[in-house]
Design an enzyme around this catalytic site. Sequence first.
Site, PDB file in Angstrom:
ATOM      1  N   CYS A 111      48.661  42.965  36.539  1.00  0.00           N
ATOM      2  CA  CYS A 111      47.251  43.309  36.707  1.00  0.00           C
ATOM      3  C   CYS A 111      46.412  42.127  36.239  1.00  0.00           C
ATOM      4  O   CYS A 111      46.439  41.783  35.063  1.00  0.00           O
ATOM      5  CB  CYS A 111      46.957  44.554  35.887  1.00  0.00           C
ATOM      6  SG  CYS A 111      45.229  44.997  35.920  1.00  0.00           S
ATOM      7  N   CYS A 118      31.766  41.520  33.660  1.00  0.00           N
ATOM      8  CA  CYS A 118      31.409  42.044  34.978  1.00  0.00           C
ATOM      9  C   CYS A 118      29.916  42.322  34.985  1.00  0.00           C
ATOM     10  O   CYS A 118      29.365  42.785  33.995  1.00  0.00           O
ATOM     11  CB  CYS A 118      32.188  43.335  35.258  1.00  0.00           C
ATOM     12  SG  CYS A 118      31.882  44.009  36.901  1.00  0.00           S
ATOM     13  N   CYS A 122      28.978  49.587  35.185  1.00  0.00           N
ATOM     14  CA  CYS A 122      29.340  50.996  35.378  1.00  0.00           C
ATOM     15  C   CYS A 122      29.349  51.643  33.986  1.00  0.00           C
ATOM     16  O   CYS A 122      29.853  51.050  33.037  1.00  0.00           O
ATOM     17  CB  CYS A 122      30.717  51.123  36.019  1.00  0.00           C
ATOM     18  SG  CYS A 122      30.804  50.332  37.630  1.00  0.00           S
ATOM     19  N   CYS A 125      32.583  52.026  31.768  1.00  0.00           N
ATOM     20  CA  CYS A 125      33.512  50.887  31.683  1.00  0.00           C
ATOM     21  C   CYS A 125      33.105  49.918  30.579  1.00  0.00           C
ATOM     22  O   CYS A 125      31.970  49.455  30.533  1.00  0.00           O
ATOM     23  CB  CYS A 125      33.545  50.167  33.030  1.00  0.00           C
ATOM     24  SG  CYS A 125      34.567  48.692  33.014  1.00  0.00           S
TER      25      CYS A 125
HETATM   26  N1  SAH Z   1      35.756  46.010  39.228  1.00  0.00           N
HETATM   27  C1  SAH Z   1      36.825  46.577  39.948  1.00  0.00           C
HETATM   28  C2  SAH Z   1      38.191  46.314  39.351  1.00  0.00           C
HETATM   29  C3  SAH Z   1      38.355  46.417  37.855  1.00  0.00           C
HETATM   30  S1  SAH Z   1      38.217  47.979  37.088  1.00  0.00           S
HETATM   31  C4  SAH Z   1      36.611  48.063  40.126  1.00  0.00           C
HETATM   32  O1  SAH Z   1      35.726  48.612  39.501  1.00  0.00           O
HETATM   33  O2  SAH Z   1      37.316  48.635  40.944  1.00  0.00           O
HETATM   34  C5  SAH Z   1      39.813  48.761  37.284  1.00  0.00           C
HETATM   35  C6  SAH Z   1      39.710  50.300  37.268  1.00  0.00           C
HETATM   36  O3  SAH Z   1      39.531  50.825  35.930  1.00  0.00           O
HETATM   37  C7  SAH Z   1      38.544  50.830  38.077  1.00  0.00           C
HETATM   38  O4  SAH Z   1      38.927  51.912  38.879  1.00  0.00           O
HETATM   39  C8  SAH Z   1      37.605  51.277  36.992  1.00  0.00           C
HETATM   40  O5  SAH Z   1      36.690  52.197  37.488  1.00  0.00           O
HETATM   41  C9  SAH Z   1      38.557  51.850  35.968  1.00  0.00           C
HETATM   42  N2  SAH Z   1      37.964  52.041  34.647  1.00  0.00           N
HETATM   43  C10 SAH Z   1      36.956  51.352  34.092  1.00  0.00           C
HETATM   44  N3  SAH Z   1      36.681  51.821  32.850  1.00  0.00           N
HETATM   45  C11 SAH Z   1      37.535  52.841  32.633  1.00  0.00           C
HETATM   46  C12 SAH Z   1      37.760  53.699  31.517  1.00  0.00           C
HETATM   47  N4  SAH Z   1      37.061  53.594  30.413  1.00  0.00           N
HETATM   48  N5  SAH Z   1      38.728  54.612  31.630  1.00  0.00           N
HETATM   49  C13 SAH Z   1      39.478  54.691  32.750  1.00  0.00           C
HETATM   50  N6  SAH Z   1      39.334  53.899  33.808  1.00  0.00           N
HETATM   51  C14 SAH Z   1      38.359  52.979  33.776  1.00  0.00           C
HETATM   52 FE1  SF4 Z   2      32.791  46.100  36.728  1.00  0.00          FE
HETATM   53 FE2  SF4 Z   2      33.969  47.906  35.190  1.00  0.00          FE
HETATM   54 FE3  SF4 Z   2      32.372  48.673  37.177  1.00  0.00          FE
HETATM   55 FE4  SF4 Z   2      34.772  47.572  37.748  1.00  0.00          FE
HETATM   56  S1  SF4 Z   2      34.409  49.530  36.695  1.00  0.00           S
HETATM   57  S2  SF4 Z   2      32.787  47.133  38.715  1.00  0.00           S
HETATM   58  S3  SF4 Z   2      34.949  46.092  36.055  1.00  0.00           S
HETATM   59  S4  SF4 Z   2      31.752  47.511  35.350  1.00  0.00           S
END
Ligand code: SAH
Ligand code: SF4
Length: 378
Positions: A111, A118, A122, A125
């Site tokens: 991974c 980023c 979100c 995250c």
């Molecule tokens: N930015 C891209 C890839 C990185 S995030 C994206 O958002 O798809 C990888 C995965 O982890 C994404 O599905 C994201 O939504 C998830 N993720 C982020 N924070 C998380 C959390 N606290 N618990 C579980 N999954 C999470």
């Molecule tokens: Fe960025 Fe986290 Fe959202 Fe993925 S889930 S787009 S890493 S902020």
Amino acid sequence: MSITTTNERVNLVGLTREDLLEAMSSIGEKPLRAKQLWHWIYFRGATDFATMTDLSKPLRAKLRDRFVVARPKVTREQTSTDGTRKWLFEFTGGQKAETVFIPEEDRGTVCISSQIGCTLTCRFCHTGTQRLVRNLTPSEIVGQLMAARDSYGEWPTPTDERRLLSNVVLMGMGEPLYNFDNVVAAMRIAMADDGIAIGRRRITLSTSGVVPEIHRCGKELNVNLAISLHAPDDDTRNVIMPINKKYPLKELIKACRNYPGARNARRITFEYVMLKGFNDTTSHARALLKLVKGLPCKFNLIPFNPWPGTPYECSDESTIQTFAELLWNAGYSAPIRTPRGRDILAACGQLKTDSEKLSVRKSRLQTDTAWKGREAVF
Ligand code: SAH
Ligand code: SF4
């Protein structure tokens, strides 16, 4: 890419075939040298010009004066009791990002990160709360994979099926479609048959839904696609994913329907993080089924991985189970992700290094809740 050989030595890792040709011509060498170097760098994993025995000694010396073959610096390597391995890399400028390897019975998935931090914020995250954001270069992206291979001694590229590091997911830090050119360059290198040779069906790119780039991704890379969906309607998704205001669900799902291969057996994966009382009811599950109707897809249900200060909690086990059953009963694959690498914090969505050191207390807190949500995704 323009090749400069004046001040610092240029890292050959991350150079495409064209870049390598240009680099060789810049020092007055024949195109054949680029081919030989490609083989040494990407097939054999060589990092020292001295080992490149089919190049003359004077040429090796010349190369050493101008170039290096380097990986990002590993500042920490940890292996979990369950075999999950994690590296903390330090990149130029001192920023750090993590890469995780998840071994499974029939495959092993690396991974990798595409950015430091980023920009997308979100709400669930941890990466999105990081102040510092920059794109990783092709060298830094493919370098993570090469360093992971170094760690397992998986060079030269195994040609049989017993490959340990067989799959790649772009699910570490960052939004790969906001650094798309560099991701394309890095993945093309990773895919080349006469080098690292990871087929496009073994690579999955995860995006929060950058609609125009999804189209480009299909055209230029055509790897597997995973979408961080996390909600079945715009009102809910707008709250947790600001990008949804720019590219709402209707457009996102349309882009998925048009993704190459979506019509034949190559299903798109929808990631769905389970947030207690927010997106986890049976009516959310029903709305989800309605949303994706007719689209060949599967789901990945990710129990939310909490971090200090987060406003969300993970849904109860029974709620996740009920949600999953609704999807299963409609004929979809919808595995619930289980923890991996707990003891080494190989956690999904917790990648927020920002070069900050965890206090012992905080680190314990994360160990207790850490789980790995990205294993076996594909
Ligand atoms: N930015 C891209 C890839 C990185 S995030 C994206 O958002 O798809 C990888 C995965 O982890 C994404 O599905 C994201 O939504 C998830 N993720 C982020 N924070 C998380 C959390 N606290 N618990 C579980 N999954 C999470
Ligand atoms: Fe960025 Fe986290 Fe959202 Fe993925 S889930 S787009 S890493 S902020």
